[in-house]
Enzyme design. Structure first.
Site, PDB file in Angstrom:
ATOM      1  N   CYS A   3       0.873  -1.177   0.000  1.00  0.00           N
ATOM      2  CA  CYS A   3       0.000   0.000   0.000  1.00  0.00           C
ATOM      3  C   CYS A   3       0.909   1.224   0.000  1.00  0.00           C
ATOM      4  O   CYS A   3       1.777   1.365   0.871  1.00  0.00           O
ATOM      5  CB  CYS A   3      -0.885  -0.015   1.249  1.00  0.00           C
ATOM      6  SG  CYS A   3      -1.732   1.546   1.537  1.00  0.00           S
ATOM      7  N   ASP A  29      -0.260  16.070  -2.105  1.00  0.00           N
ATOM      8  CA  ASP A  29      -0.646  15.119  -3.134  1.00  0.00           C
ATOM      9  C   ASP A  29       0.368  15.187  -4.277  1.00  0.00           C
ATOM     10  O   ASP A  29       0.795  16.266  -4.692  1.00  0.00           O
ATOM     11  CB  ASP A  29      -2.058  15.431  -3.649  1.00  0.00           C
ATOM     12  CG  ASP A  29      -2.652  14.264  -4.418  1.00  0.00           C
ATOM     13  OD1 ASP A  29      -3.617  13.648  -3.921  1.00  0.00           O
ATOM     14  OD2 ASP A  29      -2.137  13.952  -5.517  1.00  0.00           O
ATOM     15  N   ASN A  84     -13.022  10.228  -0.918  1.00  0.00           N
ATOM     16  CA  ASN A  84     -13.561   9.264  -1.868  1.00  0.00           C
ATOM     17  C   ASN A  84     -13.645   7.934  -1.126  1.00  0.00           C
ATOM     18  O   ASN A  84     -12.631   7.379  -0.700  1.00  0.00           O
ATOM     19  CB  ASN A  84     -12.635   9.152  -3.084  1.00  0.00           C
ATOM     20  CG  ASN A  84     -12.552  10.455  -3.853  1.00  0.00           C
ATOM     21  OD1 ASN A  84     -13.560  11.151  -4.018  1.00  0.00           O
ATOM     22  ND2 ASN A  84     -11.367  10.800  -4.321  1.00  0.00           N
ATOM     23  N   GLY A  90     -14.529   6.998  -6.608  1.00  0.00           N
ATOM     24  CA  GLY A  90     -13.273   7.582  -7.072  1.00  0.00           C
ATOM     25  C   GLY A  90     -12.074   7.266  -6.209  1.00  0.00           C
ATOM     26  O   GLY A  90     -10.998   7.829  -6.416  1.00  0.00           O
ATOM     27  N   HIS A  95      -6.966   3.183   1.449  1.00  0.00           N
ATOM     28  CA  HIS A  95      -6.388   3.483   2.766  1.00  0.00           C
ATOM     29  C   HIS A  95      -6.910   4.879   3.096  1.00  0.00           C
ATOM     30  O   HIS A  95      -6.590   5.842   2.382  1.00  0.00           O
ATOM     31  CB  HIS A  95      -4.852   3.422   2.666  1.00  0.00           C
ATOM     32  CG  HIS A  95      -4.134   3.753   3.948  1.00  0.00           C
ATOM     33  ND1 HIS A  95      -3.033   3.036   4.383  1.00  0.00           N
ATOM     34  CD2 HIS A  95      -4.343   4.734   4.858  1.00  0.00           C
ATOM     35  CE1 HIS A  95      -2.613   3.563   5.539  1.00  0.00           C
ATOM     36  NE2 HIS A  95      -3.401   4.601   5.832  1.00  0.00           N
ATOM     37  N   HIS A  97      -8.106   8.449   3.664  1.00  0.00           N
ATOM     38  CA  HIS A  97      -7.447   9.757   3.601  1.00  0.00           C
ATOM     39  C   HIS A  97      -8.457  10.829   3.242  1.00  0.00           C
ATOM     40  O   HIS A  97      -9.435  10.574   2.548  1.00  0.00           O
ATOM     41  CB  HIS A  97      -6.307   9.736   2.575  1.00  0.00           C
ATOM     42  CG  HIS A  97      -6.720   9.285   1.204  1.00  0.00           C
ATOM     43  ND1 HIS A  97      -6.946   7.964   0.887  1.00  0.00           N
ATOM     44  CD2 HIS A  97      -6.975   9.982   0.078  1.00  0.00           C
ATOM     45  CE1 HIS A  97      -7.303   7.857  -0.378  1.00  0.00           C
ATOM     46  NE2 HIS A  97      -7.351   9.065  -0.901  1.00  0.00           N
ATOM     47  N   HIS A  99      -8.740  14.469   1.301  1.00  0.00           N
ATOM     48  CA  HIS A  99      -8.112  15.466   0.435  1.00  0.00           C
ATOM     49  C   HIS A  99      -8.460  16.847   0.995  1.00  0.00           C
ATOM     50  O   HIS A  99      -9.626  17.125   1.300  1.00  0.00           O
ATOM     51  CB  HIS A  99      -8.674  15.393  -0.987  1.00  0.00           C
ATOM     52  CG  HIS A  99      -8.402  14.102  -1.696  1.00  0.00           C
ATOM     53  ND1 HIS A  99      -7.450  13.975  -2.687  1.00  0.00           N
ATOM     54  CD2 HIS A  99      -8.983  12.875  -1.574  1.00  0.00           C
ATOM     55  CE1 HIS A  99      -7.453  12.734  -3.148  1.00  0.00           C
ATOM     56  NE2 HIS A  99      -8.377  12.042  -2.489  1.00  0.00           N
TER      57      HIS A  99
END
Ligand code: 5GP
Ligand code: ZN
Length: 110
Positions: A3, A29, A84, A90, A95, A97, A99
């Site tokens: 991962c 990102d 997402n 999407g 894992h 997270h 955004h």
């Protein structure tokens, strides 16, 4: 664990961590959609919100405080949060997270 976020958390892939505590990290990102595009990543490998156990959920109480603090530190006070949750929504990396997106006028979500 194959991962990419676990590898970043375990420093197997080097990254600039803008924030770190016992439960979360924040990184930029790799493929930003706006001038500010951060990822707040839970340190434990949990694929989606639906997979969080009660102990995990208790650790999320501070997420909004962490986000407010990083926004003030980096100088943006308005932002979009996106999670997402699941492949059809999407999610490419299973894992959890958040955004954090800012730095330009954002259009409607869709
Ligand atoms: P998702 O589609 O799962 O909600 O979001 C995954 C995000 O992770 C994408 O925005 C993608 O650009 C970002 N990403 C994928 N691989 C890496 C990486 O190795 N490093 C960083 N910093 N971001 C990554
Ligand atoms: Zn992981």
């Amino acid at each position: 664990m194959d991962c990419v976020f676990c590898k970043i958390i375990n420093n197997e892939i080097p990254s600039e961590k803008l924030y770190e505590d016992e439960d979360f990290i924040i990184i930029k990102d790799i493929n930003p959609v706006a001038p500010v595009h951060l990822l707040l990543i839970y340190k434990k490998h949990v694929p989606t919100i639906n997979d969080l156990c009660e102990d995990d959920r208790r650790r999320f109480w501070k997420v909004f405080e962490i986000i407010k603090n990083i926004s003030q530190k980096l100088g943006f006070d308005e932002y979009r949060l996106v999670v997402n949750n699941g492949a059809s929504a999407g999610q490419e990396i299973p894992h959890i997270h958040f955004h954090i997106i800012s730095g330009r006028k954002l259009g409607k979500i869709g």
